[in-house]
Scaffold this active site. Structure first.
Site, PDB file in Angstrom:
ATOM      1  N   HIS A 193       0.838  -1.205   0.000  1.00 47.74           N
ATOM      2  CA  HIS A 193       0.000   0.000   0.000  1.00 47.74           C
ATOM      3  C   HIS A 193       0.871   1.253   0.000  1.00 47.74           C
ATOM      4  O   HIS A 193       0.671   2.168  -0.813  1.00 47.74           O
ATOM      5  CB  HIS A 193      -0.905  -0.041   1.241  1.00 47.74           C
ATOM      6  N   GLU A 194       1.839   1.291   0.909  1.00 44.31           N
ATOM      7  CA  GLU A 194       2.713   2.460   1.007  1.00 44.31           C
ATOM      8  C   GLU A 194       3.640   2.561  -0.203  1.00 44.31           C
ATOM      9  O   GLU A 194       3.932   3.657  -0.692  1.00 44.31           O
ATOM     10  CB  GLU A 194       3.535   2.407   2.300  1.00 44.31           C
TER      11      GLU A 194
ATOM     12  N   HIS B  13       1.844   4.248  -3.082  1.00 40.12           N
ATOM     13  CA  HIS B  13       1.863   5.709  -2.945  1.00 40.12           C
ATOM     14  C   HIS B  13       3.201   6.268  -3.419  1.00 40.12           C
ATOM     15  O   HIS B  13       3.263   7.230  -4.197  1.00 40.12           O
ATOM     16  CB  HIS B  13       1.660   6.110  -1.482  1.00 40.12           C
TER      17      HIS B  13
END
Length: 266
Positions: free
Chosen positions: A58-59, A62
Protein backbone atom coordinates in the site's frame (compact mmCIF):
# COMPACT_ATOMS: atom_id res chain seq x y z
CA UNK A 1 11.84 12.75 -13.91
CA UNK A 2 11.54 9.01 -13.61
CA UNK A 3 12.90 6.15 -11.57
CA UNK A 4 16.20 6.37 -13.49
CA UNK A 5 17.14 9.43 -11.43
CA UNK A 6 17.27 7.33 -8.24
CA UNK A 7 20.13 5.10 -7.20
CA UNK A 8 19.73 1.32 -7.66
CA UNK A 9 20.12 0.86 -3.91
CA UNK A 10 17.10 3.09 -3.35
CA UNK A 11 14.93 0.52 -5.13
CA UNK A 12 16.48 -2.67 -3.78
CA UNK A 13 13.93 -4.79 -1.90
CA UNK A 14 14.62 -4.75 1.82
CA UNK A 15 15.64 -7.97 3.63
CA UNK A 16 13.02 -7.01 6.23
CA UNK A 17 10.27 -7.23 3.63
CA UNK A 18 11.71 -10.46 2.21
CA UNK A 19 11.67 -11.89 5.72
CA UNK A 20 8.00 -10.99 6.16
CA UNK A 21 7.27 -12.50 2.75
CA UNK A 22 9.06 -15.69 3.80
CA UNK A 23 6.97 -15.91 6.98
CA UNK A 24 3.85 -15.50 4.85
CA UNK A 25 4.93 -18.30 2.52
CA UNK A 26 5.97 -20.73 5.26
CA UNK A 27 2.89 -20.21 7.42
CA UNK A 28 0.66 -20.28 4.35
CA UNK A 29 2.17 -23.67 3.50
CA UNK A 30 1.65 -24.83 7.10
CA UNK A 31 -1.99 -23.71 6.96
CA UNK A 32 -2.54 -25.43 3.61
CA UNK A 33 -0.93 -28.74 4.59
CA UNK A 34 -2.11 -28.81 8.21
CA UNK A 35 1.52 -29.21 9.23
CA UNK A 36 1.16 -27.05 12.35
CA UNK A 37 0.13 -28.81 15.55
CA UNK A 38 -2.15 -25.84 16.32
CA UNK A 39 -3.73 -24.68 13.03
CA UNK A 40 -4.93 -21.44 14.64
CA UNK A 41 -1.33 -20.37 15.30
CA UNK A 42 -0.41 -20.99 11.66
CA UNK A 43 -3.45 -19.04 10.47
CA UNK A 44 -2.65 -16.21 12.88
CA UNK A 45 0.92 -15.91 11.59
CA UNK A 46 -0.10 -16.33 7.95
CA UNK A 47 -2.84 -13.68 8.01
CA UNK A 48 -0.78 -11.25 10.11
CA UNK A 49 2.27 -11.57 7.86
CA UNK A 50 0.16 -11.30 4.69
CA UNK A 51 -1.58 -8.24 6.16
CA UNK A 52 1.79 -6.57 6.82
CA UNK A 53 2.85 -7.40 3.25
CA UNK A 54 -0.28 -5.65 1.98
CA UNK A 55 0.47 -2.62 4.17
CA UNK A 56 3.97 -2.42 2.70
CA UNK A 57 2.58 -2.68 -0.83
CA UNK A 58 0.00 0.00 0.00
CA UNK A 59 2.71 2.46 1.01
CA UNK A 60 4.94 1.39 -1.88
CA UNK A 61 2.13 2.17 -4.32
CA UNK A 62 1.86 5.71 -2.94
CA UNK A 63 5.63 6.19 -3.18
CA UNK A 64 6.08 4.64 -6.60
CA UNK A 65 3.27 6.70 -8.09
CA UNK A 66 4.76 9.83 -6.50
CA UNK A 67 8.16 8.99 -7.96
CA UNK A 68 6.79 8.80 -11.48
CA UNK A 69 4.81 11.98 -10.86
CA UNK A 70 7.89 14.02 -10.01
CA UNK A 71 8.84 13.44 -6.36
CA UNK A 72 12.25 11.79 -6.67
CA UNK A 73 12.88 12.24 -2.93
CA UNK A 74 10.93 9.05 -2.12
CA UNK A 75 13.93 6.99 -3.19
CA UNK A 76 16.38 8.51 -0.74
CA UNK A 77 13.81 8.10 2.04
CA UNK A 78 13.76 4.33 1.53
CA UNK A 79 10.11 4.15 0.52
CA UNK A 80 10.86 2.10 -2.59
CA UNK A 81 12.54 -0.72 -0.66
CA UNK A 82 9.27 -1.99 0.87
CA UNK A 83 10.92 -1.73 4.29
CA UNK A 84 8.19 -0.90 6.84
CA UNK A 85 10.84 0.51 9.18
CA UNK A 86 11.43 3.35 6.71
CA UNK A 87 7.94 4.77 7.00
CA UNK A 88 7.49 8.19 8.56
CA UNK A 89 5.22 6.67 11.22
CA UNK A 90 5.88 2.95 11.49
CA UNK A 91 3.56 2.86 14.51
CA UNK A 92 0.61 4.15 12.47
CA UNK A 93 1.40 2.13 9.36
CA UNK A 94 2.25 -1.25 10.86
CA UNK A 95 1.80 -1.61 14.63
CA UNK A 96 -1.67 -0.08 15.02
CA UNK A 97 -3.14 -1.86 11.97
CA UNK A 98 -1.93 -5.21 13.33
CA UNK A 99 -3.34 -4.45 16.79
CA UNK A 100 -6.72 -3.55 15.27
CA UNK A 101 -6.76 -6.80 13.32
CA UNK A 102 -6.07 -8.76 16.51
CA UNK A 103 -8.61 -6.85 18.58
CA UNK A 104 -11.43 -6.24 16.18
CA UNK A 105 -10.85 -7.91 12.85
CA UNK A 106 -10.88 -4.66 10.91
CA UNK A 107 -8.41 -3.43 8.32
CA UNK A 108 -7.14 -0.16 9.73
CA UNK A 109 -5.79 2.12 6.99
CA UNK A 110 -2.07 2.78 7.24
CA UNK A 111 -0.59 5.80 5.60
CA UNK A 112 2.80 7.13 6.59
CA UNK A 113 4.92 7.99 3.58
CA UNK A 114 5.76 11.67 3.28
CA UNK A 115 5.25 12.91 -0.27
CA UNK A 116 6.76 16.26 -1.23
CA UNK A 117 3.68 17.52 -3.03
CA UNK A 118 5.36 20.75 -4.13
CA UNK A 119 7.45 18.69 -6.57
CA UNK A 120 4.34 17.40 -8.34
CA UNK A 121 2.39 19.33 -10.94
CA UNK A 122 -1.14 18.50 -12.01
CA UNK A 123 -4.31 17.70 -10.12
CA UNK A 124 -4.71 14.26 -11.64
CA UNK A 125 -1.25 13.22 -10.49
CA UNK A 126 -1.99 14.24 -6.91
CA UNK A 127 -5.28 12.33 -6.98
CA UNK A 128 -3.66 9.23 -8.43
CA UNK A 129 -0.95 9.23 -5.77
CA UNK A 130 -3.61 9.17 -3.05
CA UNK A 131 -5.69 6.53 -4.84
CA UNK A 132 -2.75 4.20 -5.47
CA UNK A 133 -2.64 2.87 -1.91
CA UNK A 134 -6.26 1.75 -1.47
CA UNK A 135 -6.31 0.48 -5.06
CA UNK A 136 -3.55 -1.88 -3.95
CA UNK A 137 -5.88 -3.17 -1.23
CA UNK A 138 -8.56 -3.66 -3.88
CA UNK A 139 -6.10 -5.68 -5.97
CA UNK A 140 -5.03 -7.70 -2.93
CA UNK A 141 -8.69 -8.42 -2.14
CA UNK A 142 -9.25 -9.57 -5.74
CA UNK A 143 -6.35 -12.03 -5.42
CA UNK A 144 -7.61 -13.36 -2.06
CA UNK A 145 -11.14 -13.81 -3.33
CA UNK A 146 -10.21 -15.21 -6.77
CA UNK A 147 -10.68 -18.88 -5.74
CA UNK A 148 -14.17 -18.00 -4.50
CA UNK A 149 -15.52 -16.01 -7.44
CA UNK A 150 -13.79 -18.32 -9.92
CA UNK A 151 -15.41 -21.31 -8.17
CA UNK A 152 -12.00 -22.95 -7.84
CA UNK A 153 -12.21 -24.14 -4.25
CA UNK A 154 -11.95 -27.85 -5.02
CA UNK A 155 -8.93 -29.17 -3.19
CA UNK A 156 -8.44 -26.00 -1.13
CA UNK A 157 -8.14 -27.04 2.55
CA UNK A 158 -10.81 -25.72 4.89
CA UNK A 159 -8.46 -23.77 7.18
CA UNK A 160 -6.71 -22.12 4.24
CA UNK A 161 -10.08 -21.16 2.77
CA UNK A 162 -11.14 -19.60 6.05
CA UNK A 163 -7.83 -17.74 6.32
CA UNK A 164 -8.23 -16.31 2.81
CA UNK A 165 -11.78 -15.24 3.60
CA UNK A 166 -10.66 -13.36 6.71
CA UNK A 167 -7.71 -11.79 4.87
CA UNK A 168 -10.12 -10.65 2.14
CA UNK A 169 -12.32 -9.09 4.84
CA UNK A 170 -9.33 -7.06 6.06
CA UNK A 171 -8.48 -5.88 2.55
CA UNK A 172 -12.04 -4.84 1.74
CA UNK A 173 -12.43 -2.92 5.02
CA UNK A 174 -9.07 -1.21 4.48
CA UNK A 175 -10.00 -0.19 0.93
CA UNK A 176 -13.45 1.06 1.93
CA UNK A 177 -12.18 3.03 4.93
CA UNK A 178 -9.30 4.50 2.95
CA UNK A 179 -11.59 5.70 0.18
CA UNK A 180 -13.81 7.66 2.57
CA UNK A 181 -13.55 11.39 1.73
CA UNK A 182 -12.46 12.21 5.27
CA UNK A 183 -9.47 14.51 5.94
CA UNK A 184 -6.42 12.44 6.73
CA UNK A 185 -7.57 9.47 4.64
CA UNK A 186 -6.68 8.69 1.04
CA UNK A 187 -10.22 9.33 -0.15
CA UNK A 188 -9.89 12.96 0.85
CA UNK A 189 -6.47 13.06 -0.82
CA UNK A 190 -8.15 12.05 -4.08
CA UNK A 191 -10.56 14.98 -4.05
CA UNK A 192 -8.37 17.56 -2.27
CA UNK A 193 -6.54 18.77 -5.42
CA UNK A 194 -9.90 19.79 -6.87
CA UNK A 195 -11.03 21.83 -3.87
CA UNK A 196 -10.66 25.57 -3.51
CA UNK A 197 -7.83 27.00 -1.42
CA UNK A 198 -10.26 28.31 1.21
CA UNK A 199 -11.90 24.92 1.70
CA UNK A 200 -8.52 23.18 2.00
CA UNK A 201 -7.34 25.73 4.54
CA UNK A 202 -10.46 25.27 6.65
CA UNK A 203 -10.23 21.46 6.54
CA UNK A 204 -6.48 21.14 7.14
CA UNK A 205 -6.61 21.42 11.00
CA UNK A 206 -8.94 18.42 11.15
CA UNK A 207 -6.75 16.08 9.10
CA UNK A 208 -4.88 14.54 12.09
CA UNK A 209 -8.21 13.57 13.66
CA UNK A 210 -9.97 12.16 10.60
CA UNK A 211 -9.26 8.51 11.33
CA UNK A 212 -10.20 8.93 14.99
CA UNK A 213 -13.48 10.47 13.88
CA UNK A 214 -14.20 7.49 11.62
CA UNK A 215 -13.55 4.97 14.36
CA UNK A 216 -15.63 6.98 16.82
CA UNK A 217 -18.52 6.69 14.36
CA UNK A 218 -17.94 2.94 14.07
CA UNK A 219 -18.53 2.67 17.80
CA UNK A 220 -22.11 3.76 17.17
CA UNK A 221 -24.01 0.43 16.93
CA UNK A 222 -26.26 1.42 14.03
CA UNK A 223 -23.36 2.77 11.96
CA UNK A 224 -21.18 -0.23 12.81
CA UNK A 225 -23.95 -2.61 11.74
CA UNK A 226 -24.48 -0.73 8.47
CA UNK A 227 -20.74 -0.64 7.75
CA UNK A 228 -20.28 -4.39 8.19
CA UNK A 229 -23.48 -5.09 6.27
CA UNK A 230 -21.87 -3.30 3.34
CA UNK A 231 -18.64 -5.28 3.82
CA UNK A 232 -20.55 -8.56 4.00
CA UNK A 233 -22.52 -7.66 0.87
CA UNK A 234 -19.30 -6.96 -1.05
CA UNK A 235 -17.76 -10.23 0.10
CA UNK A 236 -20.89 -12.20 -0.77
CA UNK A 237 -20.74 -10.64 -4.23
CA UNK A 238 -17.21 -12.03 -4.47
CA UNK A 239 -18.35 -15.49 -3.44
CA UNK A 240 -17.39 -15.43 0.25
CA UNK A 241 -20.06 -16.29 2.79
CA UNK A 242 -20.53 -14.79 6.25
CA UNK A 243 -19.80 -18.26 7.62
CA UNK A 244 -16.35 -18.34 6.01
CA UNK A 245 -15.30 -14.91 7.27
CA UNK A 246 -16.67 -15.70 10.74
CA UNK A 247 -14.76 -18.98 10.95
CA UNK A 248 -11.65 -17.33 9.52
CA UNK A 249 -11.69 -14.74 12.28
CA UNK A 250 -12.43 -17.39 14.89
CA UNK A 251 -9.50 -19.49 13.69
CA UNK A 252 -7.26 -16.41 13.62
CA UNK A 253 -8.09 -15.61 17.25
CA UNK A 254 -6.91 -19.03 18.37
CA UNK A 255 -6.44 -17.94 21.99
CA UNK A 256 -10.22 -17.82 22.39
CA UNK A 257 -10.57 -21.51 21.64
CA UNK A 258 -11.90 -23.27 18.57
CA UNK A 259 -15.53 -23.06 17.51
CA UNK A 260 -17.07 -26.52 17.11
CA UNK A 261 -19.64 -25.15 14.66
CA UNK A 262 -16.84 -24.17 12.25
CA UNK A 263 -15.10 -27.52 12.71
CA UNK A 264 -18.23 -29.55 12.05
CA UNK A 265 -19.72 -27.41 9.28
CA UNK A 266 -16.46 -26.74 7.47
Amino acid sequence: MTATTTRPSDRRISPVFLGILAVTAVTGWATWTGFAEQPGVAVFLFVTAAWIVSLCLHEYAHARTALHSGDISVGSKGYLTLNPLKYTHALLSIVLPVIFVIMGGIGLPGGAVFIERNRIQGQWKHSLISAAGPLTNVLFAAVCTAPFWLHSLDGVPRDFRFALAFLALLQVTAALLNFLPVPGLDGYGVIEPWLSYNIKRQVEPFAPFGLLFVFALLWVPSINTYFFDVIDAILRGLGISDFETYCGQNLYRFWQGSNEFCSISG
